[in-house]
Design a protein around this motif. Structure first.
Motif, PDB file in Angstrom:
ATOM      1  N   ILE A 136       1.606   6.813  -6.782  1.00  0.00           N
ATOM      2  CA  ILE A 136       0.524   7.726  -7.175  1.00  0.00           C
ATOM      3  C   ILE A 136       0.930   9.179  -6.914  1.00  0.00           C
ATOM      4  O   ILE A 136       0.706  10.061  -7.752  1.00  0.00           O
ATOM      5  N   ILE A 137       1.536   9.428  -5.762  1.00  0.00           N
ATOM      6  CA  ILE A 137       2.014  10.788  -5.461  1.00  0.00           C
ATOM      7  C   ILE A 137       3.055  11.219  -6.490  1.00  0.00           C
ATOM      8  O   ILE A 137       3.030  12.354  -6.974  1.00  0.00           O
ATOM      9  N   GLU A 138       3.949  10.311  -6.851  1.00  0.00           N
ATOM     10  CA  GLU A 138       4.979  10.638  -7.843  1.00  0.00           C
ATOM     11  C   GLU A 138       4.357  10.965  -9.190  1.00  0.00           C
ATOM     12  O   GLU A 138       4.752  11.936  -9.852  1.00  0.00           O
ATOM     13  N   ALA A 160       0.834  -1.202   0.000  1.00  0.00           N
ATOM     14  CA  ALA A 160       0.000   0.000   0.000  1.00  0.00           C
ATOM     15  C   ALA A 160       0.872   1.257   0.000  1.00  0.00           C
ATOM     16  O   ALA A 160       0.592   2.225  -0.725  1.00  0.00           O
ATOM     17  N   ALA A 161       1.928   1.246   0.799  1.00  0.00           N
ATOM     18  CA  ALA A 161       2.845   2.398   0.848  1.00  0.00           C
ATOM     19  C   ALA A 161       3.456   2.633  -0.533  1.00  0.00           C
ATOM     20  O   ALA A 161       3.530   3.775  -1.001  1.00  0.00           O
ATOM     21  N   ALA A 192       9.294   4.657  -2.877  1.00  0.00           N
ATOM     22  CA  ALA A 192       8.477   3.563  -3.409  1.00  0.00           C
ATOM     23  C   ALA A 192       9.371   2.345  -3.660  1.00  0.00           C
ATOM     24  O   ALA A 192       8.976   1.209  -3.377  1.00  0.00           O
ATOM     25  N   SER A 242      10.067   0.801  -0.367  1.00  0.00           N
ATOM     26  CA  SER A 242       8.880   0.079   0.104  1.00  0.00           C
ATOM     27  C   SER A 242       8.747  -1.262  -0.592  1.00  0.00           C
ATOM     28  O   SER A 242       8.340  -2.252   0.028  1.00  0.00           O
ATOM     29  N   VAL A 260       2.256   1.758  -3.504  1.00  0.00           N
ATOM     30  CA  VAL A 260       1.238   2.251  -4.435  1.00  0.00           C
ATOM     31  C   VAL A 260       0.939   3.728  -4.175  1.00  0.00           C
ATOM     32  O   VAL A 260       0.877   4.533  -5.111  1.00  0.00           O
ATOM     33  N   ILE A 261       0.789   4.108  -2.927  1.00  0.00           N
ATOM     34  CA  ILE A 261       0.511   5.505  -2.583  1.00  0.00           C
ATOM     35  C   ILE A 261       1.667   6.404  -3.028  1.00  0.00           C
ATOM     36  O   ILE A 261       1.452   7.474  -3.601  1.00  0.00           O
ATOM     37  N   LEU A 262       2.901   5.965  -2.787  1.00  0.00           N
ATOM     38  CA  LEU A 262       4.063   6.765  -3.181  1.00  0.00           C
ATOM     39  C   LEU A 262       4.167   6.904  -4.695  1.00  0.00           C
ATOM     40  O   LEU A 262       4.524   7.973  -5.206  1.00  0.00           O
ATOM     41  N   THR A 283       9.168  11.085  -4.474  1.00  0.00           N
ATOM     42  CA  THR A 283       8.713   9.908  -3.729  1.00  0.00           C
ATOM     43  C   THR A 283       9.046   8.587  -4.386  1.00  0.00           C
ATOM     44  O   THR A 283       8.907   7.550  -3.755  1.00  0.00           O
TER      45      THR A 283
END
Length: 153
Positions: free
Chosen positions: A24-26, A17-18, A38, A41, A20-22, A34
């Motif tokens: 998406i932020i990138e 999850a971390a 990722a 992670s 994927v979130i990173l 980020t």
């Protein structure tokens, strides 16, 4: 043994999850901030699957992220900025300018013209004075002043 697998699975899900979130932020920012974390992670995800405890996973994430950041970011930045087109005042750096009023940092005088525009001008070296009509090279823009040096042959 079942509780251990549940714990390991929760860690793995956290790291996925971390990541994927990173990512998406990138994608949203495109600032290369980020993506390195990722990568860390992702490696922490694999470490969690091997059953290592939370502190080992976190340490692995931080170490891998740091290594990626230190060793790959400069190369990626250089490659991405290679095609960057200079605009506005950035385009003046490296250009030649003709001195309209003697450039003397100590006296606080100096004006030069570049591309038909008049600028306040200062020498990069306080000891160097450029006389009127000298041709200089712009090395920097500082506020409303161009910083110049002797013209390169």
């Amino acid at each position: 043994m079942g509780a251990f697998l549940q714990f390991a699975d929760a860690d793995a899900v956290f790291w996925l999850a971390a990541m994927v979130i990173l990512v998406i932020i990138e994608i949203a920012t495109m600032g290369l901030y980020t993506i390195w974390f990722a990568g860390g992670s992702l490696i922490a995800f694999f470490v969690s699957l091997m059953g290592f405890n939370w502190w080992v996973q976190l340490g692995t994430c931080l170490v891998v992220s740091g290594i990626l950041l230190l060793f790959t970011r400069p190369a990626v930045q250089k490659r991405l900025n290679k095609e960057r087109v200079k605009t506005n005042v950035d385009s003046l750096i490296g250009e030649k300018a003709r001195v309209l009023e003697a450039i003397d940092n100590i006296a606080g005088t100096g004006r030069a013209v570049v591309n038909g525009q008049e600028w306040m001008a200062r020498s990069i070296d306080d000891a160097v004075v450029f006389p009127k009509d000298a041709v200089v090279t712009i090395v920097e823009i500082s506020g409303v002043k161009i910083i110049v040096k002797k013209e390169e042959e």
